[in-house]
Motif scaffolding. Structure first.
Motif, PDB file in Angstrom:
ATOM      1  N   VAL A   1      46.630 -20.422 -10.404  1.00 53.70           N
ATOM      2  CA  VAL A   1      47.595 -19.281 -10.078  1.00 53.70           C
ATOM      3  C   VAL A   1      47.471 -19.120  -8.434  1.00 53.70           C
ATOM      4  CG1 VAL A   1      48.199 -16.766 -10.446  1.00 53.70           C
ATOM      5  CG2 VAL A   1      46.887 -18.083 -12.348  1.00 53.70           C
ATOM      6  N   ARG A   2      48.618 -19.204  -8.094  1.00 55.24           N
ATOM      7  CA  ARG A   2      48.754 -18.736  -6.618  1.00 55.24           C
ATOM      8  C   ARG A   2      50.014 -17.856  -6.201  1.00 55.24           C
ATOM      9  NH1 ARG A   2      50.899 -24.496  -4.239  1.00 55.24           N
ATOM     10  NH2 ARG A   2      53.119 -24.300  -4.715  1.00 55.24           N
ATOM     11  N   ASP A   3      49.834 -17.251  -4.964  1.00 57.08           N
ATOM     12  CA  ASP A   3      50.988 -16.531  -4.587  1.00 57.08           C
ATOM     13  C   ASP A   3      52.269 -17.398  -4.160  1.00 57.08           C
ATOM     14  OD1 ASP A   3      52.672 -14.684  -3.098  1.00 57.08           O
ATOM     15  OD2 ASP A   3      51.171 -13.620  -2.055  1.00 57.08           O
ATOM     16  N   SER A   4      53.455 -17.142  -4.447  1.00 56.79           N
ATOM     17  CA  SER A   4      54.451 -17.992  -4.406  1.00 56.79           C
ATOM     18  C   SER A   4      54.778 -17.761  -2.925  1.00 56.79           C
ATOM     19  CB  SER A   4      55.681 -17.765  -5.298  1.00 56.79           C
ATOM     20  OG  SER A   4      56.286 -16.400  -5.039  1.00 56.79           O
ATOM     21  N   LYS A   5      54.592 -16.589  -2.187  1.00 55.87           N
ATOM     22  CA  LYS A   5      54.748 -16.473  -0.803  1.00 55.87           C
ATOM     23  C   LYS A   5      53.746 -17.296   0.161  1.00 55.87           C
ATOM     24  CE  LYS A   5      54.958 -11.892  -0.986  1.00 55.87           C
ATOM     25  NZ  LYS A   5      54.613 -11.778  -2.418  1.00 55.87           N
ATOM     26  N   ALA A   6      52.596 -17.738  -0.362  1.00 57.17           N
ATOM     27  CA  ALA A   6      51.645 -18.361   0.492  1.00 57.17           C
ATOM     28  C   ALA A   6      51.445 -19.605  -0.243  1.00 57.17           C
ATOM     29  CB  ALA A   6      50.454 -17.378   0.444  1.00 57.17           C
ATOM     30  N   VAL A   7      52.339 -20.616  -0.266  1.00 51.44           N
ATOM     31  CA  VAL A   7      52.248 -21.650  -0.933  1.00 51.44           C
ATOM     32  C   VAL A   7      50.805 -22.669  -0.420  1.00 51.44           C
ATOM     33  CG1 VAL A   7      53.227 -23.946  -1.394  1.00 51.44           C
ATOM     34  CG2 VAL A   7      54.509 -21.848  -1.567  1.00 51.44           C
ATOM     35  N   PRO A   8      50.551 -22.775   0.797  1.00 55.48           N
ATOM     36  CA  PRO A   8      49.425 -23.504   1.249  1.00 55.48           C
ATOM     37  C   PRO A   8      48.146 -22.651   1.181  1.00 55.48           C
ATOM     38  CG  PRO A   8      50.893 -22.892   3.178  1.00 55.48           C
ATOM     39  CD  PRO A   8      51.533 -22.353   1.977  1.00 55.48           C
ATOM     40  N   GLY A   9      48.400 -21.524   0.749  1.00 61.32           N
ATOM     41  CA  GLY A   9      47.043 -20.642   0.589  1.00 61.32           C
ATOM     42  C   GLY A   9      46.280 -20.773  -0.565  1.00 61.32           C
ATOM     43  N   PRO A  10      45.301 -19.888  -0.737  1.00 62.79           N
ATOM     44  CA  PRO A  10      44.272 -19.827  -1.800  1.00 62.79           C
ATOM     45  C   PRO A  10      44.923 -19.800  -3.262  1.00 62.79           C
ATOM     46  CG  PRO A  10      44.319 -17.970  -0.960  1.00 62.79           C
ATOM     47  CD  PRO A  10      45.366 -18.647  -0.031  1.00 62.79           C
ATOM     48  N   TRP A  11      44.326 -20.396  -4.110  1.00 62.63           N
ATOM     49  CA  TRP A  11      44.528 -20.287  -5.391  1.00 62.63           C
ATOM     50  C   TRP A  11      43.513 -19.889  -6.434  1.00 62.63           C
ATOM     51  CZ3 TRP A  11      44.077 -25.010  -3.093  1.00 62.63           C
ATOM     52  CH2 TRP A  11      43.153 -25.440  -3.643  1.00 62.63           C
ATOM     53  N   ILE A  12      43.538 -19.351  -7.560  1.00 66.29           N
ATOM     54  CA  ILE A  12      42.374 -19.101  -8.595  1.00 66.29           C
ATOM     55  C   ILE A  12      42.787 -19.996  -9.711  1.00 66.29           C
ATOM     56  CG2 ILE A  12      41.973 -16.890  -7.653  1.00 66.29           C
ATOM     57  CD1 ILE A  12      43.206 -15.561 -10.120  1.00 66.29           C
ATOM     58  N   THR A  13      41.537 -20.231 -10.484  1.00 64.44           N
ATOM     59  CA  THR A  13      41.737 -20.987 -11.765  1.00 64.44           C
ATOM     60  C   THR A  13      41.156 -19.868 -12.897  1.00 64.44           C
ATOM     61  OG1 THR A  13      39.818 -22.202 -11.541  1.00 64.44           O
ATOM     62  CG2 THR A  13      41.736 -23.111 -10.948  1.00 64.44           C
ATOM     63  N   VAL A  14      42.080 -19.881 -13.813  1.00 66.94           N
ATOM     64  CA  VAL A  14      41.366 -19.117 -15.080  1.00 66.94           C
ATOM     65  C   VAL A  14      41.511 -20.169 -16.329  1.00 66.94           C
ATOM     66  CG1 VAL A  14      41.945 -16.820 -14.270  1.00 66.94           C
ATOM     67  CG2 VAL A  14      43.898 -18.028 -15.602  1.00 66.94           C
ATOM     68  N   GLY A  15      40.769 -19.980 -17.506  1.00 63.68           N
ATOM     69  CA  GLY A  15      40.917 -20.472 -18.607  1.00 63.68           C
ATOM     70  C   GLY A  15      41.946 -20.327 -19.408  1.00 63.68           C
ATOM     71  N   THR A  16      42.414 -21.306 -20.054  1.00 65.68           N
ATOM     72  CA  THR A  16      43.634 -21.022 -20.895  1.00 65.68           C
ATOM     73  C   THR A  16      43.593 -19.958 -21.860  1.00 65.68           C
ATOM     74  OG1 THR A  16      42.981 -22.760 -22.267  1.00 65.68           O
ATOM     75  CG2 THR A  16      44.375 -23.283 -20.738  1.00 65.68           C
ATOM     76  N   GLY A  17      42.301 -19.578 -22.518  1.00 65.94           N
ATOM     77  CA  GLY A  17      42.201 -18.631 -23.232  1.00 65.94           C
ATOM     78  C   GLY A  17      42.499 -17.113 -22.484  1.00 65.94           C
ATOM     79  N   ALA A  18      41.836 -17.083 -21.485  1.00 64.92           N
ATOM     80  CA  ALA A  18      42.038 -15.739 -20.603  1.00 64.92           C
ATOM     81  C   ALA A  18      43.407 -15.570 -20.028  1.00 64.92           C
ATOM     82  CB  ALA A  18      41.070 -15.845 -19.346  1.00 64.92           C
ATOM     83  N   TRP A  19      44.103 -16.627 -19.603  1.00 64.55           N
ATOM     84  CA  TRP A  19      45.523 -16.691 -19.216  1.00 64.55           C
ATOM     85  C   TRP A  19      46.554 -16.277 -20.431  1.00 64.55           C
ATOM     86  CZ3 TRP A  19      48.014 -16.280 -14.990  1.00 64.55           C
ATOM     87  CH2 TRP A  19      49.553 -16.428 -15.180  1.00 64.55           C
ATOM     88  N   GLU A  20      46.302 -16.695 -21.650  1.00 66.11           N
ATOM     89  CA  GLU A  20      47.116 -16.027 -22.885  1.00 66.11           C
ATOM     90  C   GLU A  20      46.989 -14.864 -22.963  1.00 66.11           C
ATOM     91  OE1 GLU A  20      46.035 -18.911 -25.715  1.00 66.11           O
ATOM     92  OE2 GLU A  20      47.088 -20.620 -25.010  1.00 66.11           O
ATOM     93  N   SER A  21      45.620 -14.342 -22.784  1.00 67.49           N
ATOM     94  CA  SER A  21      45.241 -12.857 -23.146  1.00 67.49           C
ATOM     95  C   SER A  21      46.037 -12.232 -22.156  1.00 67.49           C
ATOM     96  CB  SER A  21      43.733 -12.716 -23.035  1.00 67.49           C
ATOM     97  OG  SER A  21      43.194 -13.121 -23.966  1.00 67.49           O
ATOM     98  N   PHE A  22      45.761 -12.394 -21.060  1.00 68.49           N
ATOM     99  CA  PHE A  22      46.558 -11.753 -19.740  1.00 68.49           C
ATOM    100  C   PHE A  22      48.245 -11.637 -19.986  1.00 68.49           C
ATOM    101  CE2 PHE A  22      48.942 -12.250 -15.735  1.00 68.49           C
ATOM    102  CZ  PHE A  22      48.934 -10.940 -15.173  1.00 68.49           C
ATOM    103  N   VAL A  23      48.524 -12.836 -20.276  1.00 66.62           N
ATOM    104  CA  VAL A  23      50.299 -13.016 -20.353  1.00 66.62           C
ATOM    105  C   VAL A  23      50.615 -12.038 -21.611  1.00 66.62           C
ATOM    106  CG1 VAL A  23      52.352 -14.483 -21.112  1.00 66.62           C
ATOM    107  CG2 VAL A  23      50.616 -15.049 -19.148  1.00 66.62           C
ATOM    108  N   GLY A  24      49.697 -12.210 -23.024  1.00 71.51           N
ATOM    109  CA  GLY A  24      50.077 -11.267 -23.805  1.00 71.51           C
ATOM    110  C   GLY A  24      49.881  -9.870 -23.602  1.00 71.51           C
ATOM    111  N   ALA A  25      49.055  -9.406 -22.668  1.00 72.16           N
ATOM    112  CA  ALA A  25      49.029  -8.045 -22.496  1.00 72.16           C
ATOM    113  C   ALA A  25      50.166  -7.564 -21.440  1.00 72.16           C
ATOM    114  CB  ALA A  25      47.636  -7.812 -21.677  1.00 72.16           C
ATOM    115  N   VAL A  26      50.595  -8.489 -20.586  1.00 70.85           N
ATOM    116  CA  VAL A  26      51.505  -7.924 -19.597  1.00 70.85           C
ATOM    117  C   VAL A  26      52.970  -7.897 -20.423  1.00 70.85           C
ATOM    118  CG1 VAL A  26      52.977  -8.943 -17.781  1.00 70.85           C
ATOM    119  CG2 VAL A  26      50.310  -8.967 -17.636  1.00 70.85           C
ATOM    120  N   ARG A  27      53.016  -8.769 -21.353  1.00 64.12           N
ATOM    121  CA  ARG A  27      54.225  -8.599 -22.146  1.00 64.12           C
ATOM    122  C   ARG A  27      54.316  -7.479 -23.194  1.00 64.12           C
ATOM    123  NH1 ARG A  27      54.552 -14.732 -24.198  1.00 64.12           N
ATOM    124  NH2 ARG A  27      55.780 -15.660 -22.500  1.00 64.12           N
ATOM    125  N   VAL A  28      53.240  -6.886 -23.448  1.00 63.32           N
ATOM    126  CA  VAL A  28      53.461  -6.049 -24.256  1.00 63.32           C
ATOM    127  C   VAL A  28      53.271  -4.494 -23.430  1.00 63.32           C
ATOM    128  CG1 VAL A  28      51.671  -4.456 -25.535  1.00 63.32           C
ATOM    129  CG2 VAL A  28      51.867  -6.880 -26.168  1.00 63.32           C
TER     130      VAL A  28
END
Length: 70
Positions: free
Chosen positions: A34-61
């Protein structure tokens, strides 16, 4: 961690060309980058797929914009 040069980033559906950029995500082997789309060459983070799915599910709700259209 160095990301492969062939990584394919995908912008959030909430991003636009008028200053409304958000985040970009890329599927890695077993993780999501995951990275900031305004800072393309900048830093990014990585998360596990399970954590990402939980995050996206919570945001949708919890999204006010989504609940206003449903």
């Amino acid at each position: 961690m160095t990301l492969p040069p062939t990584i394919r980033w995908r912008k959030s559906s909430y991003s636009n060309g008028m200053g409304g950029e958000c985040v970009e995500v890329a599927l890695l082997l077993g993780d999501i980058a995951v990275r900031d789309s305004k800072a393309v060459p900048g830093p990014w983070i990585t998360v596990g797929t399970g954590a990402w799915e939980s995050f996206v599910g919570a945001v949708r709700v919890e999204s006010p914009a989504r609940s206003a259209t449903n």
